[in-house]
Design a protein around this motif. Structure first.
Motif, PDB file in Angstrom:
ATOM      1  N   TRP A   1      26.360   8.509  84.093  1.00  0.00           N
ATOM      2  CA  TRP A   1      25.773   9.823  83.809  1.00  0.00           C
ATOM      3  C   TRP A   1      26.897  10.782  83.454  1.00  0.00           C
ATOM      4  O   TRP A   1      27.814  10.997  84.245  1.00  0.00           O
ATOM      5  CB  TRP A   1      25.028  10.294  85.054  1.00  0.00           C
ATOM      6  CG  TRP A   1      24.199  11.532  84.917  1.00  0.00           C
ATOM      7  CD1 TRP A   1      23.857  12.183  83.768  1.00  0.00           C
ATOM      8  CD2 TRP A   1      23.601  12.260  85.993  1.00  0.00           C
ATOM      9  NE1 TRP A   1      23.067  13.270  84.059  1.00  0.00           N
ATOM     10  CE2 TRP A   1      22.896  13.338  85.420  1.00  0.00           C
ATOM     11  CE3 TRP A   1      23.585  12.094  87.382  1.00  0.00           C
ATOM     12  CZ2 TRP A   1      22.195  14.265  86.195  1.00  0.00           C
ATOM     13  CZ3 TRP A   1      22.882  13.004  88.155  1.00  0.00           C
ATOM     14  CH2 TRP A   1      22.190  14.078  87.561  1.00  0.00           C
TER      15      TRP A   1
ATOM     16  N   MET B   1      24.348  16.028  77.439  1.00  0.00           N
ATOM     17  CA  MET B   1      24.180  15.157  78.597  1.00  0.00           C
ATOM     18  C   MET B   1      23.840  13.752  78.101  1.00  0.00           C
ATOM     19  O   MET B   1      23.047  13.594  77.179  1.00  0.00           O
ATOM     20  CB  MET B   1      23.056  15.657  79.505  1.00  0.00           C
ATOM     21  CG  MET B   1      22.776  14.748  80.709  1.00  0.00           C
ATOM     22  SD  MET B   1      21.238  15.152  81.620  1.00  0.00           S
ATOM     23  CE  MET B   1      21.570  16.798  82.192  1.00  0.00           C
TER      24      MET B   1
ATOM     25  N   SER C   1      26.138  22.039  80.636  1.00  0.00           N
ATOM     26  CA  SER C   1      26.692  23.137  81.425  1.00  0.00           C
ATOM     27  C   SER C   1      26.404  24.518  80.827  1.00  0.00           C
ATOM     28  O   SER C   1      25.818  25.383  81.480  1.00  0.00           O
ATOM     29  CB  SER C   1      28.207  22.949  81.570  1.00  0.00           C
ATOM     30  OG  SER C   1      28.767  23.993  82.330  1.00  0.00           O
TER      31      SER C   1
ATOM     32  N   GLY D   1      28.861   9.246  88.024  1.00  0.00           N
ATOM     33  CA  GLY D   1      28.971  10.460  87.230  1.00  0.00           C
ATOM     34  C   GLY D   1      30.365  10.638  86.664  1.00  0.00           C
ATOM     35  O   GLY D   1      31.350  10.550  87.398  1.00  0.00           O
TER      36      GLY D   1
ATOM     37  N   ILE E   1      29.893  16.785  86.502  1.00  0.00           N
ATOM     38  CA  ILE E   1      29.597  16.010  87.716  1.00  0.00           C
ATOM     39  C   ILE E   1      30.860  15.653  88.489  1.00  0.00           C
ATOM     40  O   ILE E   1      30.961  15.917  89.696  1.00  0.00           O
ATOM     41  CB  ILE E   1      28.816  14.721  87.372  1.00  0.00           C
ATOM     42  CG1 ILE E   1      27.513  15.054  86.661  1.00  0.00           C
ATOM     43  CG2 ILE E   1      28.530  13.919  88.652  1.00  0.00           C
ATOM     44  CD1 ILE E   1      26.737  13.838  86.187  1.00  0.00           C
TER      45      ILE E   1
ATOM     46  N   VAL F   1      31.003  19.769  90.183  1.00  0.00           N
ATOM     47  CA  VAL F   1      30.083  19.558  91.309  1.00  0.00           C
ATOM     48  C   VAL F   1      30.780  18.868  92.475  1.00  0.00           C
ATOM     49  O   VAL F   1      30.663  19.306  93.627  1.00  0.00           O
ATOM     50  CB  VAL F   1      28.845  18.759  90.858  1.00  0.00           C
ATOM     51  CG1 VAL F   1      27.976  18.381  92.062  1.00  0.00           C
ATOM     52  CG2 VAL F   1      28.020  19.575  89.858  1.00  0.00           C
TER      53      VAL F   1
ATOM     54  N   ASN G   1      25.979  24.636  87.349  1.00  0.00           N
ATOM     55  CA  ASN G   1      26.197  23.184  87.240  1.00  0.00           C
ATOM     56  C   ASN G   1      25.574  22.453  88.431  1.00  0.00           C
ATOM     57  O   ASN G   1      24.962  21.388  88.282  1.00  0.00           O
ATOM     58  CB  ASN G   1      27.689  22.864  87.202  1.00  0.00           C
ATOM     59  CG  ASN G   1      28.345  23.212  85.875  1.00  0.00           C
ATOM     60  OD1 ASN G   1      27.669  23.435  84.873  1.00  0.00           O
ATOM     61  ND2 ASN G   1      29.665  23.277  85.866  1.00  0.00           N
TER      62      ASN G   1
ATOM     63  N   VAL H   1      22.523  19.605  88.210  1.00  0.00           N
ATOM     64  CA  VAL H   1      22.637  18.235  88.725  1.00  0.00           C
ATOM     65  C   VAL H   1      21.637  17.987  89.852  1.00  0.00           C
ATOM     66  O   VAL H   1      20.963  16.950  89.886  1.00  0.00           O
ATOM     67  CB  VAL H   1      24.085  17.950  89.193  1.00  0.00           C
ATOM     68  CG1 VAL H   1      24.175  16.582  89.876  1.00  0.00           C
ATOM     69  CG2 VAL H   1      25.032  18.012  87.997  1.00  0.00           C
TER      70      VAL H   1
ATOM     71  N   TYR I   1      18.051  17.582  88.524  1.00  0.00           N
ATOM     72  CA  TYR I   1      17.862  16.248  87.948  1.00  0.00           C
ATOM     73  C   TYR I   1      17.754  15.185  89.041  1.00  0.00           C
ATOM     74  O   TYR I   1      16.924  14.268  88.957  1.00  0.00           O
ATOM     75  CB  TYR I   1      19.007  15.927  86.986  1.00  0.00           C
ATOM     76  CG  TYR I   1      18.628  16.064  85.533  1.00  0.00           C
ATOM     77  CD1 TYR I   1      18.530  14.955  84.701  1.00  0.00           C
ATOM     78  CD2 TYR I   1      18.338  17.313  84.979  1.00  0.00           C
ATOM     79  CE1 TYR I   1      18.175  15.077  83.372  1.00  0.00           C
ATOM     80  CE2 TYR I   1      17.971  17.450  83.655  1.00  0.00           C
ATOM     81  CZ  TYR I   1      17.893  16.327  82.850  1.00  0.00           C
ATOM     82  OH  TYR I   1      17.520  16.446  81.530  1.00  0.00           O
TER      83      TYR I   1
ATOM     84  N   THR J   1      31.357   9.435  91.797  1.00  0.00           N
ATOM     85  CA  THR J   1      32.026  10.154  90.717  1.00  0.00           C
ATOM     86  C   THR J   1      33.333   9.481  90.327  1.00  0.00           C
ATOM     87  O   THR J   1      34.024   8.898  91.158  1.00  0.00           O
ATOM     88  CB  THR J   1      32.304  11.621  91.101  1.00  0.00           C
ATOM     89  OG1 THR J   1      33.089  11.665  92.301  1.00  0.00           O
ATOM     90  CG2 THR J   1      31.004  12.378  91.316  1.00  0.00           C
TER      91      THR J   1
END
Length: 329
Positions: A160, A167, A186, A245, A250, A254, A296, A300, A303, A314
């Motif tokens: 992702w 995206m 973003s 991510g 991400i 995040v 952001n 995320v 979703y 990540t």
């Protein structure tokens, strides 16, 4: 004699092994960040041996495009960014790289003059710059995750990637490739909050902070977008898949805000962090991306809630890393 033979054998092995090793570099000219990546690669075993250099520049190309009245990327913005990119490239060249590749992503695809601006950068940087499709961007994100996380079992893997202007989700299942190419990212999501929830013009306002009591409404914006746009394949696989991510939103924005020491976050952890941070003003957010950091998180989390994703791993990997890794295959 045995010692001499051993020494000759070792010397011969080293001599034959060295030609396989070389330094390669890549630039990722993104919508909000330009990233440089240099790695030592083994061209014989087709792998990245080690990362030598990584750096990134916050360059708000997509923010400039969103404020543009005619859908073009302002030449002044690109012109002011060029010396900074040249300086970054200068650092890259000190590592005796054999090959430098560069890709330009979403903002250069979308802007009416995006390809012309990419050609100008190619001329000024004196390296080829390719404007890649969103499908290519998704694939490079996938390869970057595999390289960074050293993933060999790709079953149930979904990579992702969220950047400044686009995206992507990418998965391979039984030899078939599945890609989601999304337009919510973003900057575009931040601007939706400004326009739809706060009744502000994104062309004259940059930041929605503090989001405060509009948190639930912002989450609903993201959830609605996921419900309406994510393909059925990803919706069906989401709850059982291994999500990795990549990209600045991400893996950097995040992850840093939830737990900068970790390399994963859960839906609950992100939810708790967002509850605290929605009250922050720009002056209280210590980041080059303060105007979009909080939104952001809402994007995320929205979703994740819509698709029932419990955890995201990540990987601080760049498209440049994916480009180098893919070119070795």
């Amino acid at each position: 004699m045995k010692k001499i033979f051993v020494l000759i054998s070792l010397f011969s092995a080293t001599t034959w092994a060295q030609p396989c090793l070389e330094n390669r570099a890549a630039l990722d000219l993104g919508s909000g960040t330009t990233k440089a990546y240099v790695a030592e690669v083994d061209t014989c075993q087709k792998k990245i041996v080690k990362v030598i250099f990584e750096d990134r520049l916050p360059l708000a190309f997509n923010e400039a495009l969103e404020k543009s009245a005619d859908g073009t990327l302002p030449e002044k913005v690109v012109g002011e960014a060029t010396p900074r990119i040249q300086a970054l490239l200068g650092k890259v060249k000190t590592y005796n790289v054999k090959r430098i590749t560069a890709v330009a992503t979403s903002v250069f695809r979308v802007a009416k003059n995006g390809r012309a601006m990419a050609r100008n950068l190619s001329r000024d940087l004196q390296i080829p710059v390719e404007v890649i499709s969103q499908e290519q961007e998704a694939e490079l994100g996938y390869w970057s995750a595999l390289a960074q996380k050293n993933i060999s079992d790709t079953r149930d893997l979904i990579v992702w990637d969220i950047g400044g202007g686009s995206m992507q989700m990418y998965s391979r299942d039984k030899g078939r490739v599945h890609i989601y190419e999304g337009d919510l990212a973003s900057v575009t999501f931040k601007n939706k909050i400004l326009q739809i929830l706060q009744f502000k013009d994104p062309k004259s306002h940059s930041s929605p902070n503090p989001i405060g009591l509009q948190r639930e409404a912002a989450l609903q914006l993201a959830k609605n977008h996921a419900y309406l746009n994510v393909p059925a394949y990803f919706k069906k696989k989401a709850s059982q898949a291994r999500w990795v991510g990549v990209g600045g939103v991400i893996s950097m924005s995040v992850q840093r805000q939830v737990n900068k020491e970790a390399s994963q976050f859960t839906q609950d952890e992100l939810n708790e962090a967002l509850k605290k941070r929605v009250w922050l003003k720009d002056s209280e957010i210590h980041s080059d991306y303060r105007i979009s950091d909080i939104s952001n998180m809402a994007l995320v989390l929205g979703y994740m809630q819509a698709l029932k994703i419990e955890k995201v791993e990540t990987a601080q990997a760049s498209l440049g890393q994916g480009l180098i890794f893919k070119n070795l295959r």
